[in-house]
Design a protein around this motif. Sequence first.
Motif, PDB file in Angstrom:
ATOM      1  N   VAL A  15      49.050   7.357  70.163  1.00  0.00           N
ATOM      2  CA  VAL A  15      48.376   8.084  70.962  1.00  0.00           C
ATOM      3  C   VAL A  15      48.885   9.551  70.642  1.00  0.00           C
ATOM      4  O   VAL A  15      48.187  10.592  70.632  1.00  0.00           O
ATOM      5  N   LEU A  16      50.286   9.627  70.992  1.00  0.00           N
ATOM      6  CA  LEU A  16      50.593  11.074  70.569  1.00  0.00           C
ATOM      7  C   LEU A  16      50.426  11.801  69.293  1.00  0.00           C
ATOM      8  O   LEU A  16      50.293  12.801  68.981  1.00  0.00           O
ATOM      9  N   ALA A  17      50.762  10.957  68.141  1.00  0.00           N
ATOM     10  CA  ALA A  17      50.397  11.286  66.790  1.00  0.00           C
ATOM     11  C   ALA A  17      48.948  11.842  66.388  1.00  0.00           C
ATOM     12  O   ALA A  17      48.813  12.527  65.651  1.00  0.00           O
ATOM     13  N   GLU A  18      48.034  11.520  67.260  1.00  0.00           N
ATOM     14  CA  GLU A  18      46.719  11.772  67.125  1.00  0.00           C
ATOM     15  C   GLU A  18      46.314  13.028  67.855  1.00  0.00           C
ATOM     16  O   GLU A  18      45.247  13.609  67.752  1.00  0.00           O
ATOM     17  N   GLN A  19      47.353  13.671  68.665  1.00  0.00           N
ATOM     18  CA  GLN A  19      46.971  14.801  69.339  1.00  0.00           C
ATOM     19  C   GLN A  19      46.944  15.960  68.422  1.00  0.00           C
ATOM     20  O   GLN A  19      48.131  16.144  67.512  1.00  0.00           O
ATOM     21  N   PRO A  20      46.531  17.000  68.718  1.00  0.00           N
ATOM     22  CA  PRO A  20      46.557  18.295  67.774  1.00  0.00           C
ATOM     23  C   PRO A  20      48.145  18.990  68.085  1.00  0.00           C
ATOM     24  O   PRO A  20      48.348  19.103  68.974  1.00  0.00           O
ATOM     25  N   GLY A  21      48.254  19.221  66.949  1.00  0.00           N
ATOM     26  CA  GLY A  21      49.380  20.185  66.793  1.00  0.00           C
ATOM     27  C   GLY A  21      50.650  19.251  66.604  1.00  0.00           C
ATOM     28  O   GLY A  21      51.890  19.722  66.491  1.00  0.00           O
ATOM     29  N   VAL A  22      50.472  17.889  66.622  1.00  0.00           N
ATOM     30  CA  VAL A  22      51.691  17.058  66.341  1.00  0.00           C
ATOM     31  C   VAL A  22      51.928  16.480  64.977  1.00  0.00           C
ATOM     32  O   VAL A  22      51.081  15.848  64.584  1.00  0.00           O
ATOM     33  N   ARG A  23      53.056  16.735  64.240  1.00  0.00           N
ATOM     34  CA  ARG A  23      53.167  16.230  62.917  1.00  0.00           C
ATOM     35  C   ARG A  23      53.774  14.873  62.883  1.00  0.00           C
ATOM     36  O   ARG A  23      53.317  14.238  62.222  1.00  0.00           O
ATOM     37  N   GLU A  24      54.788  14.675  63.902  1.00  0.00           N
ATOM     38  CA  GLU A  24      55.549  13.435  63.998  1.00  0.00           C
ATOM     39  C   GLU A  24      56.019  13.144  65.320  1.00  0.00           C
ATOM     40  O   GLU A  24      56.232  14.208  66.129  1.00  0.00           O
ATOM     41  N   VAL A  25      56.404  11.935  65.536  1.00  0.00           N
ATOM     42  CA  VAL A  25      56.972  11.466  66.902  1.00  0.00           C
ATOM     43  C   VAL A  25      57.602  10.353  66.889  1.00  0.00           C
ATOM     44  O   VAL A  25      57.232   9.647  66.250  1.00  0.00           O
ATOM     45  N   CYS A  26      58.557  10.355  67.924  1.00  0.00           N
ATOM     46  CA  CYS A  26      59.240   9.064  68.175  1.00  0.00           C
ATOM     47  C   CYS A  26      59.192   9.021  69.531  1.00  0.00           C
ATOM     48  O   CYS A  26      59.800  10.075  70.171  1.00  0.00           O
ATOM     49  N   VAL A  27      59.323   7.623  70.175  1.00  0.00           N
ATOM     50  CA  VAL A  27      59.095   7.603  71.551  1.00  0.00           C
ATOM     51  C   VAL A  27      60.311   6.396  71.714  1.00  0.00           C
ATOM     52  O   VAL A  27      60.413   5.478  70.902  1.00  0.00           O
ATOM     53  N   PHE A  28      61.172   6.772  72.891  1.00  0.00           N
ATOM     54  CA  PHE A  28      62.383   5.719  73.080  1.00  0.00           C
ATOM     55  C   PHE A  28      62.692   6.053  74.345  1.00  0.00           C
ATOM     56  O   PHE A  28      62.098   6.827  75.410  1.00  0.00           O
ATOM     57  N   GLY A  29      63.658   5.173  74.962  1.00  0.00           N
ATOM     58  CA  GLY A  29      64.298   5.300  76.450  1.00  0.00           C
ATOM     59  C   GLY A  29      65.541   5.693  76.255  1.00  0.00           C
ATOM     60  O   GLY A  29      66.353   5.312  75.577  1.00  0.00           O
ATOM     61  N   ILE A  30      66.024   6.371  77.454  1.00  0.00           N
ATOM     62  CA  ILE A  30      67.197   6.836  77.773  1.00  0.00           C
ATOM     63  C   ILE A  30      67.690   6.397  79.185  1.00  0.00           C
ATOM     64  O   ILE A  30      66.626   6.002  80.015  1.00  0.00           O
ATOM     65  N   PRO A  31      68.905   6.183  79.495  1.00  0.00           N
ATOM     66  CA  PRO A  31      69.122   5.775  80.861  1.00  0.00           C
ATOM     67  C   PRO A  31      68.474   6.647  81.816  1.00  0.00           C
ATOM     68  O   PRO A  31      68.634   7.825  81.652  1.00  0.00           O
ATOM     69  N   ASP A  32      68.296   6.218  82.862  1.00  0.00           N
ATOM     70  CA  ASP A  32      67.621   7.013  84.208  1.00  0.00           C
ATOM     71  C   ASP A  32      68.352   6.169  85.329  1.00  0.00           C
ATOM     72  O   ASP A  32      67.928   5.219  85.538  1.00  0.00           O
ATOM     73  N   PRO A  33      69.039   7.274  86.384  1.00  0.00           N
ATOM     74  CA  PRO A  33      69.302   6.645  87.665  1.00  0.00           C
ATOM     75  C   PRO A  33      68.145   6.063  88.555  1.00  0.00           C
ATOM     76  O   PRO A  33      68.351   4.884  89.302  1.00  0.00           O
ATOM     77  N   GLU A  34      67.002   6.409  88.430  1.00  0.00           N
ATOM     78  CA  GLU A  34      65.865   6.113  89.358  1.00  0.00           C
ATOM     79  C   GLU A  34      64.983   4.760  88.845  1.00  0.00           C
ATOM     80  O   GLU A  34      64.927   4.023  89.225  1.00  0.00           O
ATOM     81  N   TRP A  35      64.746   5.037  87.396  1.00  0.00           N
ATOM     82  CA  TRP A  35      63.869   4.245  86.843  1.00  0.00           C
ATOM     83  C   TRP A  35      64.501   3.261  85.972  1.00  0.00           C
ATOM     84  O   TRP A  35      63.802   2.378  85.316  1.00  0.00           O
ATOM     85  N   GLY A  36      65.783   3.165  85.940  1.00  0.00           N
ATOM     86  CA  GLY A  36      66.635   2.432  84.599  1.00  0.00           C
ATOM     87  C   GLY A  36      66.517   2.949  83.349  1.00  0.00           C
ATOM     88  O   GLY A  36      67.585   3.152  82.800  1.00  0.00           O
ATOM     89  N   GLN A  37      65.181   3.005  82.802  1.00  0.00           N
ATOM     90  CA  GLN A  37      65.125   3.661  81.779  1.00  0.00           C
ATOM     91  C   GLN A  37      63.782   5.025  81.811  1.00  0.00           C
ATOM     92  O   GLN A  37      63.042   4.563  82.484  1.00  0.00           O
ATOM     93  N   ALA A  38      64.159   5.988  81.136  1.00  0.00           N
ATOM     94  CA  ALA A  38      62.992   7.028  81.196  1.00  0.00           C
ATOM     95  C   ALA A  38      62.469   6.927  79.704  1.00  0.00           C
ATOM     96  O   ALA A  38      63.109   6.858  78.927  1.00  0.00           O
ATOM     97  N   VAL A  39      60.881   6.878  79.790  1.00  0.00           N
ATOM     98  CA  VAL A  39      60.286   7.156  78.530  1.00  0.00           C
ATOM     99  C   VAL A  39      60.554   8.522  77.946  1.00  0.00           C
ATOM    100  O   VAL A  39      60.172   9.452  78.924  1.00  0.00           O
ATOM    101  N   VAL A  40      60.948   8.858  76.812  1.00  0.00           N
ATOM    102  CA  VAL A  40      60.912  10.006  76.052  1.00  0.00           C
ATOM    103  C   VAL A  40      60.326  10.110  74.828  1.00  0.00           C
ATOM    104  O   VAL A  40      60.169   9.387  73.924  1.00  0.00           O
TER     105      VAL A  40
END
Length: 402
Positions: free
Chosen positions: A312-337
């Motif tokens: 989805v993000l790669a199809e948005q105007p102005g986006v050349r490359e993208v990578c999605v991953f998770g990092i630790p988050d005290p509220e959610w367990g992991q946060a989507v980044v």
Amino acid sequence: MPPARDLQPLPVPSGSGALDVLPTLQRALDGAGPALLPVPDEPTEESRRVLDALGAGTPLAPGEDADDDPTALVIATSGSTGTPKGVLLPAAALRASAEATHRRLGGPGCWLLAMPAHHVAGIQVLVRSLVAGTRPHAVDLSGGFRPDGFAMAAQAALQGPGPHYTALVPTQLGRLLSDDGAGLTALRKFDAVLLGGAATPPSLLRRAREAGVAVFTTYGMSETSGGCVYNGIPLDIAQVHVDGETGPVALAGPMTARGYRGRPDSAAFTDGWFRTGDLGRWRDGRLEVLGRADDMIVTGGVNVAPLPVERVLAEQPGVREVCVFGIPDPEWGQAVVAAVVPADRAAAPAADALRAAVRERTNAASTPKRVVYLDELPLRGPGKPDRRALAARIAGEPSDDR
């Protein structure tokens, strides 16, 4: 009983120098001489770590070789763990993969090597050339991949009889399309362009096909002698099993490795099947890969696969490359980044707009909690974004939302 064959390093130069290994590679395919462990010819800490971890210079153990089908190559792969593993590829597996590829593409042809040949995708270009009995050409990679360098090498490759083939990773294809010069003109003349090594954004694939490039997306890995599913359809030698409607993907066929060096009891190889660690599903008769199971982000108790969000993000105007991953988050367990490389850093797309696109096309749980903007993504292997490196880097940095 004959003595055990040794595993010997095969230093592979970049660019046209890689063609110098063809005679040695041919002997390995013929079962003559030692098994070969391809590594870059310029010593690095990483290559020394691989040589030590995989026991270069020592004999293959029982079960790692066979008199009637010798192990030709041991391909180093870190997978998603970062720990070197040696994939034991018999000569018959490499040949079966090459021959099936030629059948799918339109017959044996002339290949252009455009990536480092110590990775499976690169060395398979050389193997296919040997199997086809044709002389490959190579792109000069001494200063990195450049569209003008590709154009020069392609011109030489296209002068010979066809069909003509090459293999790229998505980053290389993106550069050729963005340059829109002699490199893209040459690329259009290839009868097939294999595209693998990393997930291909649908927008990039669409741009390539609209530009007249004969792209074949490939799915496979070192354990399957490279790609064995082209444009979502398995090669005629490959079997694909998806556990459930959406679940783990397993592959089988004569192109499959015999196992890992020094790991005779690996659970990845069971009853002739290789368990990839990827998640997938069948859609309209084609395999759709959703990414690594261990890349799955668990946020607020919901499983989020990064790849659909990236698409989805790669199809948005102005986006050349993208990578999605998770990092630790005290509220959610992991946060989507989402780490985004803008086409123009001075006019980067707004984080709120990117989030809204994801929320509309997927769901609230998949919407990135953070969006960070980078000049480039760290890569591993032939061109895969390094999610672990990104997660470690971003976890301690403030977001750059705008």
